[in-house]
Motif scaffolding. Structure first.
Motif, PDB file in Angstrom:
ATOM      1  N   SER A   1       0.869  -1.004   0.208  1.00 25.24           N
ATOM      2  CA  SER A   1       0.151  -0.042   0.105  1.00 25.24           C
ATOM      3  C   SER A   1       0.868   1.153  -0.089  1.00 25.24           C
ATOM      4  O   SER A   1       0.413   2.262  -0.529  1.00 25.24           O
ATOM      5  CB  SER A   1      -0.872   0.015   1.286  1.00 25.24           C
TER       6      SER A   1
ATOM      7  N   ALA B   1      -0.023   4.674  -2.187  1.00 25.96           N
ATOM      8  CA  ALA B   1      -0.102   5.823  -1.551  1.00 25.96           C
ATOM      9  C   ALA B   1       0.919   6.665  -1.945  1.00 25.96           C
ATOM     10  O   ALA B   1       0.887   8.020  -1.994  1.00 25.96           O
ATOM     11  CB  ALA B   1      -0.232   5.512   0.085  1.00 25.96           C
TER      12      ALA B   1
ATOM     13  N   SER C   1      -4.174  -0.334   5.371  1.00 26.12           N
ATOM     14  CA  SER C   1      -4.555   1.316   6.067  1.00 26.12           C
ATOM     15  C   SER C   1      -3.398   1.732   6.486  1.00 26.12           C
ATOM     16  O   SER C   1      -3.306   3.236   6.539  1.00 26.12           O
ATOM     17  CB  SER C   1      -5.540   0.971   7.059  1.00 26.12           C
ATOM     18  N   LEU C   2      -2.173   1.455   6.855  1.00 28.30           N
ATOM     19  CA  LEU C   2      -1.055   1.915   7.325  1.00 28.30           C
ATOM     20  C   LEU C   2      -0.290   2.892   6.332  1.00 28.30           C
ATOM     21  O   LEU C   2       0.609   3.482   6.668  1.00 28.30           O
ATOM     22  CB  LEU C   2      -0.340   0.919   8.213  1.00 28.30           C
TER      23      LEU C   2
ATOM     24  N   PRO D   1      -0.983   4.735   3.643  1.00 28.90           N
ATOM     25  CA  PRO D   1      -0.826   6.123   3.374  1.00 28.90           C
ATOM     26  C   PRO D   1      -0.541   6.918   4.750  1.00 28.90           C
ATOM     27  O   PRO D   1      -0.019   8.183   4.464  1.00 28.90           O
ATOM     28  CB  PRO D   1      -2.478   6.132   3.312  1.00 28.90           C
ATOM     29  N   LEU D   2      -0.639   6.151   5.778  1.00 30.43           N
ATOM     30  CA  LEU D   2       0.009   6.797   7.065  1.00 30.43           C
ATOM     31  C   LEU D   2       1.483   7.302   7.144  1.00 30.43           C
ATOM     32  O   LEU D   2       2.047   8.325   7.496  1.00 30.43           O
ATOM     33  CB  LEU D   2      -0.415   6.306   8.237  1.00 30.43           C
TER      34      LEU D   2
ATOM     35  N   GLN E   1      -4.301  12.015   2.377  1.00 28.24           N
ATOM     36  CA  GLN E   1      -3.699  10.686   2.677  1.00 28.24           C
ATOM     37  C   GLN E   1      -4.610  10.057   4.006  1.00 28.24           C
ATOM     38  O   GLN E   1      -4.944   8.830   4.041  1.00 28.24           O
ATOM     39  CB  GLN E   1      -2.345  10.821   3.011  1.00 28.24           C
ATOM     40  N   TYR E   2      -4.739  10.996   4.899  1.00 25.19           N
ATOM     41  CA  TYR E   2      -5.467  10.725   5.956  1.00 25.19           C
ATOM     42  C   TYR E   2      -6.917  10.384   5.713  1.00 25.19           C
ATOM     43  O   TYR E   2      -7.250   9.329   6.347  1.00 25.19           O
ATOM     44  CB  TYR E   2      -5.523  12.057   6.976  1.00 25.19           C
TER      45      TYR E   2
ATOM     46  N   PHE F   1      -6.553   6.925   4.661  1.00 22.60           N
ATOM     47  CA  PHE F   1      -6.570   5.984   5.896  1.00 22.60           C
ATOM     48  C   PHE F   1      -7.780   5.393   6.471  1.00 22.60           C
ATOM     49  O   PHE F   1      -8.229   4.456   6.685  1.00 22.60           O
ATOM     50  CB  PHE F   1      -5.583   6.453   6.803  1.00 22.60           C
TER      51      PHE F   1
ATOM     52  N   PHE G   1      -8.881   1.897   6.874  1.00 21.37           N
ATOM     53  CA  PHE G   1      -9.033   1.162   8.045  1.00 21.37           C
ATOM     54  C   PHE G   1     -10.612   0.743   8.201  1.00 21.37           C
ATOM     55  O   PHE G   1     -10.729  -0.344   8.913  1.00 21.37           O
ATOM     56  CB  PHE G   1      -9.044   2.460   9.160  1.00 21.37           C
TER      57      PHE G   1
END
Length: 406
Positions: A38, A42, A158-159, A161-162, A263-264, A267, A271
């Motif tokens: 990911s 991202a 999901s991680l 993009p963070l 990006q958030y 996420f 998530f």
């Protein structure tokens, strides 16, 4: 990596029980694997800015990544059904490690495509064999095991993009090299999993969970059901390609968000996908996989139809609900398909994981070209109708498999 995972023994679980420690280890490996994948997705806004890429080129990168795994996965799965290769798991993760290091130093579009291909090759080895491990560890609770396995991957996705928002955007493309440390951690975990896998292949656990069962369906019914499942996978992953690959661009263009804030929001969607995955498998074990499949995909349709017309607040709320609902389908689809073709766990897992990635790759390339020709908003309007294909799930036969006599 936890101490419990690092010291995973080869025979720590009784044959009659769910091997939760093994499922936990393979889920953590899936988390690390999909987190690394990911990061590539991202990273698209950064790569687009650094190399002046078009949306069509973004689609080609996704296509290279998805096809390098989707074309190989069924072949690897079919081969390992006949000749299991437990230690292929850490070896496959090595391809991902090399791909990430190359991505961190990529100097042009071609080198990005090669890096994406290597990352995809690592996934092509990981998914079929790790699905066999999950089924072997399930002790008959196949939906539960697949959900535990899948949720690791969804959390990992999901991680990504963070990591991009917090590390790669501030420190640049070269910081991708730090992410490759996750590949090393995954290799260490998978070495321990491989030992358990090899030790249990010829035990009661291995023979009972990977062996044949009576389907109670004719060959024509099996083929028709597989065809319907393939349509559902197309619907699900073609639609998800629009969200995974282009949600950040959609938010930036329509609502003028910054790369970091977009990006958030990505996420939030990923998530929700992780949370939804936890539900699908166990619920399918209890109420039947067919009900979970059609409820998941068809249930997404009204929210998908509303999405292109929502404001920023409701867009974020809708993508969360969409991710939550649609994610519950895949574990149920995969286990349903495995029960249709008993004794071919690796091949079926490879086929459906591969098809999922392939559809995402084709979808990303096609939608990228459509976005270049029209607009990203128009792409989301077209995609909103795809979940309606989930209506075909009503034609799936009910499944109540029984173990064949020993």
């Amino acid at each position: 990596m936890t101490q419990a995972t690092a010291t995973l023994p080869a025979k720590s679980n009784k044959d009659s029980g769910v091997a939760y420690r093994v499922l936990g280890a393979i889920s953590v490996s899936h988390l690390l694997n999909d987190m690394m994948q990911s990061v590539l997705l991202a990273l698209y806004p950064v790569l687009k800015g650094n190399f002046s890429l078009s949306f069509a080129q973004i689609g080609v990168i996704t296509l290279a990544f998805q096809f390098s795994s989707s074309l190989l996965q069924p072949l690897i799965g079919a081969f390992t059904d006949r000749r299991p290769k437990p230690y292929s798991l850490p070896i496959g993760m090595g391809f991902t490690l090399i791909g990430l290091l190359l991505l961190s130093q990529a100097w042009n579009f071609a080198s990005i495509v090669v890096a994406a291909t290597l990352i995809g090759m690592g996934s092509s080895v990981f998914h079929p064999e790790s699905s066999r491990v999950a089924r072997m560890a399930s002790a008959g609770q196949h939906g539960l095991a697949q959900s535990i396995f899948q949720v690791g991957g969804n959390i990992g996705s999901s991680l990504g993009p963070l990591l991009v928002a917090l590390i790669i955007v501030p420190f640049g493309q070269g910081s991708v090299a730090w992410v490759s440390l996750a590949a090393l951690a995954a290799m260490l975990i998978l070495i321990r999993v491989s030992r358990w896998y090899a030790a249990n292949l010829n035990t009661v656990r291995g023979r009972s969970t990977l062996g044949r069962t009576e389907t109670g369906l004719s060959r024509r019914q099996v083929q028709a059901a597989l065809g319907i499942l393939l349509v559902l996978v197309f619907s699900k992953y073609f639609y998800l390609a629009g969200l995974n690959s282009y949600l950040t661009f959609y938010l930036m263009q329509r609502f003028a968000l910054s790369v970091q804030n977009a990006q958030y929001c990505l996420f939030v969607f990923l998530f929700a996908v992780a949370v939804g995955t936890v539900v699908g498998g166990p619920v399918g074990d209890r109420i039947g996989r067919k009900r979970v499949i059609w409820g998941s995909i068809v249930g997404t349709a009204p929210f998908a139809l509303l999405l292109p017309y929502a404001n920023l607040f409701w867009t974020i709320a809708l993508v969360f609900v969409i991710g939550l609902i649609i994610a519950s389908a895949f574990s149920a689809i995969l286990v349903y398909a495995q029960e249709l073709v008993p004794g071919k766990t690796g091949m079926i897992s490879g086929l459906f994981f591969g098809l999922a990635f392939g559809m995402a790759g084709v979808g990303a390339a096609a939608l990228g070209s459509l976005a270049d020709a029209t607009s990203i908003e128009f792409v989301y309007q077209v995609c909103s109708f795809l979940p309606l294909l989930g209506l075909t799930a009503f034609m799936l036969p009910e499944r109540h498999p029984k173990k064949a006599a020993a």
